[in-house]
Design a protein around this motif. Structure first.
Motif, PDB file in Angstrom:
ATOM      1  N   ASP A   1     -47.236 -69.369  93.311  1.00 36.78           N
ATOM      2  CA  ASP A   1     -48.054 -70.392  93.950  1.00 36.78           C
ATOM      3  C   ASP A   1     -48.132 -71.645  93.086  1.00 36.78           C
ATOM      4  OD1 ASP A   1     -48.521 -68.851  96.167  1.00 36.78           O
ATOM      5  OD2 ASP A   1     -50.425 -68.045  95.433  1.00 36.78           O
TER       6      ASP A   1
ATOM      7  N   ASP B   1     -45.780 -72.782  91.093  1.00 34.21           N
ATOM      8  CA  ASP B   1     -44.530 -73.513  91.307  1.00 34.21           C
ATOM      9  C   ASP B   1     -44.565 -74.292  92.621  1.00 34.21           C
ATOM     10  OD1 ASP B   1     -43.512 -72.649  88.927  1.00 34.21           O
ATOM     11  OD2 ASP B   1     -42.057 -71.257  89.783  1.00 34.21           O
ATOM     12  N   LYS B   2     -45.105 -73.672  93.667  1.00 31.94           N
ATOM     13  CA  LYS B   2     -45.185 -74.352  94.962  1.00 31.94           C
ATOM     14  C   LYS B   2     -46.080 -75.587  94.895  1.00 31.94           C
ATOM     15  CE  LYS B   2     -44.388 -70.256  97.847  1.00 31.94           C
ATOM     16  NZ  LYS B   2     -45.001 -69.307  98.827  1.00 31.94           N
ATOM     17  N   ARG B   3     -47.176 -75.495  94.110  1.00 34.42           N
ATOM     18  CA  ARG B   3     -48.085 -76.634  93.999  1.00 34.42           C
ATOM     19  C   ARG B   3     -47.423 -77.809  93.285  1.00 34.42           C
ATOM     20  NH1 ARG B   3     -51.443 -76.333  97.737  1.00 34.42           N
ATOM     21  NH2 ARG B   3     -52.603 -77.997  96.707  1.00 34.42           N
TER      22      ARG B   3
ATOM     23  N   GLU C   1     -44.136 -78.515  93.434  1.00 34.17           N
ATOM     24  CA  GLU C   1     -42.962 -78.998  94.170  1.00 34.17           C
ATOM     25  C   GLU C   1     -43.231 -80.353  94.816  1.00 34.17           C
ATOM     26  OE1 GLU C   1     -41.760 -76.154  97.039  1.00 34.17           O
ATOM     27  OE2 GLU C   1     -41.077 -74.666  95.571  1.00 34.17           O
TER      28      GLU C   1
END
Length: 262
Positions: free
Chosen positions: A143, A145-147, A149
Motif C-alpha cells: 500500500d 508503494d501505491k501511495r 506512485e
C-alpha cells in the motif's frame, strides 16, 4: 509539534480519563479553538453524554460519545491533559470537560492553530477529516508503494502530505529519511525499489518505537536527538548536519549519509 505518536498518547489519555464517563459540563475559556460550533452548543450537546472508545487517524483524535463525536487536532502546540476537578487550569487551557467521576479533561494549546470540532453523524466526521490518506502506522509495504506512485515533487513533501499518508510531520519525516539514507529533496518518482523498501522499513521502526514512547524520542542515536544542538553532527557518521527549509519546514539531514544525487 504533535505528530502521530503524540496523538496516540493523547488517545491513551482520553481513554483512561474519560472512556465510559459522563460529561457534566463543558467550560470554554477561549472559543477561538472551536470550529463550526459555539460554546453554548458544545456544552448542550455533550452534557450528559458518555465517552466511548476513542480512536486516532493520523494526527486526528476522534472521540465518539453516545451522542455526537468530538474531533480534536493539536496543531503545533496542542495537548490533552487529565487532572482532578480541583486542579487549577493550565496556562493555555482553552476547553475543559468536567466528568462525573471528578476528573477534568483539558484541551491546551498555546498557538491555537487547530482545535475542536463536533460531528453529529459519520458523514460529518468524514467531512471534517477531509482527504486523509491511510494512517501511517497501518500502511503495508504494498500500500505504501501505491501511495507513492505518480507523486511529483520531493519525497519529504510527499511524506508530510496528509492526503498521501496521515500522521507524519516534520520530525518524523526527517528521522525516517535519515534512517533510510534518502535526501529529503529526492524526487518521489525517482525512488528505486530498494529505496522504497528502506523507507517503509524505517517508517515502521520509527513509528513503533515512538508510539511506545508516546512521543518522538530525542535519543542520542536518533537524528531527533541532535537536530537542535548548537553545532549538530550526525549520530551515525559524525559529519555536520545541515538545515534548510523544505516543504515549508526547517529540515535537518546529513549530507554524507543522505547525498542529494544518487
Amino acid at each position: 509539534m504533535p505528530e502521530l505518536p503524540d496523538v496516540e498518547g493523547f488517545r491513551h489519555t482520553l481513554a483512561s480519563c474519560a472512556r465510559g464517563r459522563r460529561v457534566e459540563r463543558v467550560e470554554v475559556a477561549d472559543p477561538g479553538v472551536l470550529h463550526g460550533v459555539t460554546p453554548q452548543r458544545l456544552n448542550r450537546d455533550l452534557k450528559g453524554r458518555r465517552f466511548a472508545e476513542p480512536r486516532r487517524h493520523g494526527k486526528w483524535l476522534i472521540a465518539p460519545t453516545d451522542g455526537p463525536t468530538v474531533l480534536l487536532h493539536f496543531g503545533m502546540t496542542g495537548r490533552l491533559v487529565c487532572g482532578a476537578a480541583t486542579d487549577p487550569p493550565g496556562r493555555f487551557e482553552r476547553v475543559a470537560l468536567a466528568l462525573d467521576d471528578g476528573h477534568r479533561l483539558g484541551y491546551e494549546d498555546q498557538r491555537k492553530l487547530r482545535g475542536i470540532w463536533l460531528a453529529a453523524t459519520e458523514a460529518d466526521t468524514d467531512r471534517i477529516l477531509g482527504e486523509q490518506g491511510p494512517d501511517a502506522l497501518t500502511l503495508s509495504r504494498a500500500d505504501f508503494d501505491k501511495r507513492l506512485e505518480g507523486r511529483r515533487g520531493g519525497i519529504k513533501s510527499t511524506l508530510t502530505d496528509q492526503s498521501v499518508v496521515a500522521g507524519l510531520g516534520n520530525l518524523l519525516s526527517d528521522e525516517i529519511l535519515w534512517r533510510a539514507r534518502i535526501h529529503p529533496r529526492r524526487p518521489t518518482s525517482a525512488l528505486t525499489t530498494d529505496e522504497r523498501r528502506r523507507l517503509h522499513t524505517a517508517m515502521r521502526e520509527v513509528l513503533r518505537t515512538s508510539v511506545r514512547a508516546e512521543e518522538i524520542p530525542a535519543r542520542p542515536s536518533w537524528l531527533t536527538g541532535h537536530r537542535d544542538d548548537p553545532d549538530p553532527h550526525c549520530p551515525r557518521c559524525g559529519h555536520p548536519l545541515r538545515r534548510t527549509r523544505i516543504a515549508g519546514r526547517t529540515s535537518v539531514w546529513c549530507p554524507h549519509c543522505q547525498p542529494e544525487a544518487s
